[in-house]
Design an enzyme around this catalytic site. Sequence first.
Site, PDB file in Angstrom:
ATOM      1  N   TYR A  81       1.226  -5.622  11.903  1.00  0.00           N
ATOM      2  CA  TYR A  81       2.306  -4.925  11.223  1.00  0.00           C
ATOM      3  C   TYR A  81       1.696  -4.377   9.896  1.00  0.00           C
ATOM      4  O   TYR A  81       2.174  -3.378   9.424  1.00  0.00           O
ATOM      5  CB  TYR A  81       3.413  -6.036  11.156  1.00  0.00           C
ATOM      6  N   ASN A 119      12.948  -9.579  19.255  1.00  0.00           N
ATOM      7  CA  ASN A 119      13.692  -8.814  20.442  1.00  0.00           C
ATOM      8  C   ASN A 119      15.090  -9.555  20.594  1.00  0.00           C
ATOM      9  O   ASN A 119      15.486 -10.798  20.611  1.00  0.00           O
ATOM     10  CB  ASN A 119      12.730  -8.908  21.530  1.00  0.00           C
ATOM     11  N   HIS A 147       8.833   0.702  18.998  1.00  0.00           N
ATOM     12  CA  HIS A 147      10.288   0.751  18.591  1.00  0.00           C
ATOM     13  C   HIS A 147      10.679   1.863  17.490  1.00  0.00           C
ATOM     14  O   HIS A 147      11.144   1.606  16.359  1.00  0.00           O
ATOM     15  CB  HIS A 147      10.121  -0.762  17.510  1.00  0.00           C
TER      16      HIS A 147
END
Length: 699
Positions: A370, A156, A83
């Site tokens: 993350y 998404n 991304h």
Amino acid sequence: MATKKKAPTPAVTSPKPDRLPAETHQTASETGSHLTTNQGLPIADNQNSLKAGTRGPVLLEDFILREKITHFDHERIPERVVHARGSGAHGYFQPYESAADLTKAGFLQDPKKKTEVFVRFSTVAGGAGSVDLPRDVRGFSVKFYTEEGNYDLVGNNIPVFFIQDAIKFPDVIHAVKMEPDRGFPQAASAHATFWDFISLTPESMHMIMWAMSDRAIPRSYRMMEGFGVHTFRMINAEGVSRFVKFHWRPVLGTSAVVWDEAVKISGADPDFHRRDLWEAIDTGHFPEWEFSVQVFDETDAASFDFDVLDPTKLIPEEIIPLRPLGKIVLNRNPDNHFAETEQVAFCPSNIVPGIGFSDDPLLQGRLFSYLDTQLLRLGGPNFHQIPVNAPRCPMRNFQRDGLRQMEVPKGRVAYEPNSLAPEAPRECPMHGFKTLPEEVTGEKIRHRSETFADHYSQARMFFRSMEEPEQNHIASALAFELARVEFKSIRQKMLGHLLLIDQALHDTVADALGMSGQAEEILPAIPPRDLAVSPALRLIGKDAGILKGRKAGILITDGFDAALLASVQAALTKEKMAVALIAPKIGGAVGDDGVLLEVDFTLSGGPSVFFDTVVLMPSAEGCEMLVTEAAAVNWVRDAFGHLKVIGHVPEAQPLLDASSVEADAGVVAIRDSKSTATWIKTAKGGRIWEREPTLRSIG
Ligand code: HDE
């Protein structure tokens, strides 16, 4: 060989060789604001480094040069490993009504309360400098700055995923990214390593159907759905927990481009989506999405023929309808792309009371990944202090120090419990975040649940739910991608999977590849079943039937009908459609009223792929010139080939003929306001799908 004599060094004659010409060079006395170093030292000269003599070597002493260059050398941070290419915007979320029955999350209680958000859209595979329109999944990340802390919904534009377990994520990403030895292809799944991995990963098949569909080439970020993908929980004040799936629905409708258009847009404007989002917000056309949930409980979950913890499955809306909760509106562009869009750090673990996780193994892995990636990317544990990441509510704890500490915590107490700082923060059993108590038992085991084993039924359901043009596009995409794979064995394996998904799909792709009868036999863990189709999954029919937010391109030449153009422009503006004028020269075109009209693009600078619908308004003489111009013929041919509605004045007929445009329902003559209205009505219908089989075969 004769050697040339070195030319003598010319004497410097200019009295001020170190200055730019006065007419292009402003100083602080003119602007009222002086340039400084990072230490605040005013800078006298930003054009020349410190040298020993005007033509001499640069001196190490030049701390101003060194500071500037050093800062520049450090301008980049590691791009996101996935991304990497994204576009962001600020906005707000507002609930339609209280969702207190469902959740105690503060931002979902009061329809009068707006919660600030930052949203980042992205592609997955390409680097930060890649193009906006490859065939790829799009990220749809929302950071809600709630009064109970930041809540990140990192989703998404496709409701399922390639893999079922986080341990496979590095593999699927390595497979799709540039191949490590050669460093290509950039931002493309059409290569051997991707299909090698996929052909060996049956759980990917449902996602592959989506990724090969037009969902993977969206018309605009503004016209894209978003999904939380995993099953989450919502918990109300009474402690009642229900499962939810999150959805975002764009108010402008969901829409895609066609593949040939995507290819051409990628060349003509690599920033197509980024520009589109920026311009829409910049001109006050704020994109909006409806935030909804599918709500279900343990009993519903047990009744489904798939496991709700399996992220390769979706719940058809026909089974659990969407419950709208509120809307997000994006109304402010970032002030600085790097500071905000690049540095924003989303973490699915950023959660608020009233929302909870499920045991989806992919989600569980994300809860680790993350935070870990942000530590590397943003250089340490204080990235939450970067303005775009900082919570808007008070943030108090005893965490201290670390790289990039920007705050100056006061006092001698940095621990808890303590008796020395009675004013210091304490835990809050009343309002603090509590994990839903759930009983967990089981062996420690590395084993996939049997309930995750059906890899083909929903892939089949998705394919069979599509309209015919959409099915054709999936087949075409598969044929295109697999034809780029040089290993026959991989293609054969993929044909084997397609055979399990849908015989007709397999036959079409095998035929397009010239590989009929070559599918490798694949034994599914569970034989695929025929599920009820889900029309809600179709893209065709989701494009709202409105022109608002879309763009028309009007081609004019000298001598155009000025009155008619003005009325067409007025009609489009009424529809809230953006309009661009295209002419052979950027200086503009002179109308039949003798007035020069400025234009936005030339034919090559503004190809018809930029527009949702086009109008040809040349004069008869102008058209004579256009028919000899390849850029003009291609402009029209592409608009026709991309199934767009074409409006035209009668004078444009030779150009239509030269571009092999066959008259059909989407080619509409415009003479006056009545026929303009007919053209607009036709354009609202979207693409002319009936045209496609006459133009393209699958492959
Ligand atoms: Fe991500 N993903 N992901 N992902 N993902 C990242 O985090 C990861 C997955 C998604 O705009 C990374 O900050 C793992 C599913 C979006 O900044 C990284 C797994 C979904 C974004 C990461 C997944 C997503 C990311 C890279 C499997 C849809 C962009 C940079 C367990 C629900 C966020 C970063 C933005 C970004 C890891 C799977 C969506 C490396 C390990 C499923 C939209 O941490």
